[in-house]
Design an enzyme around this catalytic site. Sequence first.
Site, PDB file in Angstrom:
ATOM      1  N   ARG A 170       5.384  10.872  -2.499  1.00 26.96           N
ATOM      2  CA  ARG A 170       5.148  10.515  -1.111  1.00 26.96           C
ATOM      3  C   ARG A 170       6.442  10.667  -0.311  1.00 26.96           C
ATOM      4  NH1 ARG A 170       4.744   4.383   1.247  1.00 26.96           N
ATOM      5  NH2 ARG A 170       4.257   5.000   3.371  1.00 26.96           N
ATOM      6  N   HIS A 201      12.656  -2.999   1.752  1.00 25.83           N
ATOM      7  CA  HIS A 201      12.125  -1.714   2.212  1.00 25.83           C
ATOM      8  C   HIS A 201      13.031  -0.615   1.675  1.00 25.83           C
ATOM      9  CE1 HIS A 201       9.348  -3.638   4.953  1.00 25.83           C
ATOM     10  NE2 HIS A 201      10.341  -4.475   5.247  1.00 25.83           N
ATOM     11  N   ARG A 215      13.723   4.044  12.113  1.00 24.30           N
ATOM     12  CA  ARG A 215      12.522   4.878  12.158  1.00 24.30           C
ATOM     13  C   ARG A 215      11.705   4.580  13.427  1.00 24.30           C
ATOM     14  NH1 ARG A 215       9.647   4.649   6.538  1.00 24.30           N
ATOM     15  NH2 ARG A 215       8.577   6.425   7.490  1.00 24.30           N
ATOM     16  N   TYR A 273      11.458   8.289   0.872  1.00 23.30           N
ATOM     17  CA  TYR A 273      11.277   7.225  -0.117  1.00 23.30           C
ATOM     18  C   TYR A 273      11.895   7.518  -1.481  1.00 23.30           C
ATOM     19  CZ  TYR A 273       8.062   5.480   3.418  1.00 23.30           C
ATOM     20  OH  TYR A 273       7.525   5.022   4.592  1.00 23.30           O
ATOM     21  N   ALA A 278       3.291  -0.925   4.773  1.00 22.40           N
ATOM     22  CA  ALA A 278       2.771  -0.922   6.151  1.00 22.40           C
ATOM     23  C   ALA A 278       2.282  -2.304   6.589  1.00 22.40           C
ATOM     24  CB  ALA A 278       1.648   0.101   6.286  1.00 22.40           C
ATOM     25  N   GLU A 329      12.513  -9.733   1.067  1.00 25.57           N
ATOM     26  CA  GLU A 329      11.734  -8.577   1.546  1.00 25.57           C
ATOM     27  C   GLU A 329      12.563  -7.311   1.346  1.00 25.57           C
ATOM     28  OE1 GLU A 329      10.823  -9.034   5.687  1.00 25.57           O
ATOM     29  OE2 GLU A 329       9.991  -7.000   5.886  1.00 25.57           O
ATOM     30  N   ASN A 352       7.828  -5.761  -1.179  1.00 22.96           N
ATOM     31  CA  ASN A 352       7.840  -4.657  -0.221  1.00 22.96           C
ATOM     32  C   ASN A 352       6.421  -4.576   0.310  1.00 22.96           C
ATOM     33  OD1 ASN A 352       7.819  -2.346   1.261  1.00 22.96           O
ATOM     34  ND2 ASN A 352       8.934  -1.094  -0.227  1.00 22.96           N
ATOM     35  N   PRO A 375       0.797  -1.233   0.000  1.00 21.10           N
ATOM     36  CA  PRO A 375       0.000   0.000   0.000  1.00 21.10           C
ATOM     37  C   PRO A 375       0.827   1.280   0.000  1.00 21.10           C
ATOM     38  CG  PRO A 375      -0.149  -1.133   2.110  1.00 21.10           C
ATOM     39  CD  PRO A 375       0.520  -2.071   1.165  1.00 21.10           C
ATOM     40  N   ASN A 376       0.313   2.243  -0.732  1.00 18.50           N
ATOM     41  CA  ASN A 376       0.867   3.600  -0.843  1.00 18.50           C
ATOM     42  C   ASN A 376       2.129   3.698  -1.684  1.00 18.50           C
ATOM     43  OD1 ASN A 376      -1.128   4.953   0.853  1.00 18.50           O
ATOM     44  ND2 ASN A 376      -0.238   3.755   2.522  1.00 18.50           N
TER      45      ASN A 376
HETATM   46  C1  DQA Z   1       8.348   0.793   3.670  1.00 20.26           C
HETATM   47  C2  DQA Z   1       8.474   1.047   5.178  1.00 20.26           C
HETATM   48  C3  DQA Z   1       7.133   0.865   5.864  1.00 20.26           C
HETATM   49  O1  DQA Z   1       7.260   1.092   7.270  1.00 20.26           O
HETATM   50  C4  DQA Z   1       6.129   1.856   5.316  1.00 20.26           C
HETATM   51  O2  DQA Z   1       4.867   1.639   5.906  1.00 20.26           O
HETATM   52  C5  DQA Z   1       6.052   1.844   3.846  1.00 20.26           C
HETATM   53  C6  DQA Z   1       7.263   1.662   3.052  1.00 20.26           C
HETATM   54  C7  DQA Z   1       9.665   1.116   2.923  1.00 20.26           C
HETATM   55  O3  DQA Z   1       9.756   0.736   1.762  1.00 20.26           O
HETATM   56  O4  DQA Z   1      10.565   1.750   3.489  1.00 20.26           O
HETATM   57  O5  DQA Z   1       4.987   2.088   3.270  1.00 20.26           O
HETATM   58  O6  DQA Z   1       8.061  -0.572   3.458  1.00 20.26           O
END
Ligand code: DQA
Length: 146
Positions: A20, A103, A110, A25, A80, A101, A77, A12-13
């Site tokens: 964003r 990120h 963080r 990011y 959240a 995985e 990825n 998501p997002n």
């Molecule tokens: C994320 C880190 C997560 O905590 C966050 O909710 C994201 C992106 C990252 O790519 O750094 O949406 O997965």
Amino acid sequence: MSAHKVLVLHGPNLNLLGMRQPEIYGHETLDDINNRLYEKAEANGWEIACRQSNHEGELIDAIQAARLDGTDLIVINPAAYSHTSVAILDALNVYEGRVIEVHLSNIHKREMFRHHSYISRRADGVIAGLGSQGYYAALDAPIATD
Ligand code: DQA
């Protein structure tokens, strides 16, 4: 030439990448990242599919489909959902291929709630904090073991 079949899943997002919180990011869009992943896969003779969803169930459906269609690497990825989703972990636990995985940010640097990832209990490798390079590094992992 190896015959990898790779699924890249963005949670998501991540469709909002580029606008964003770019200080966290980065400035690349999801299309920028996916295009480079497609290029890299093509150069190596792999089949690759990149998908993004804001919906937990759609990510689970994609993982379940990958289990049956010969996909041998999932790069995910979970965004959240990393921090909340036992359901995505359960889906990955049934999948028998490799899981990396990724990120973009270093989740350990963080907020506390980002430090734990359910998905890391299943992942064969975890890459955090390298920005979009993390995705490309994830694709390099299977090349190295060929
Ligand atoms: C994320 C880190 C997560 O905590 C966050 O909710 C994201 C992106 C990252 O790519 O750094 O949406 O997965």
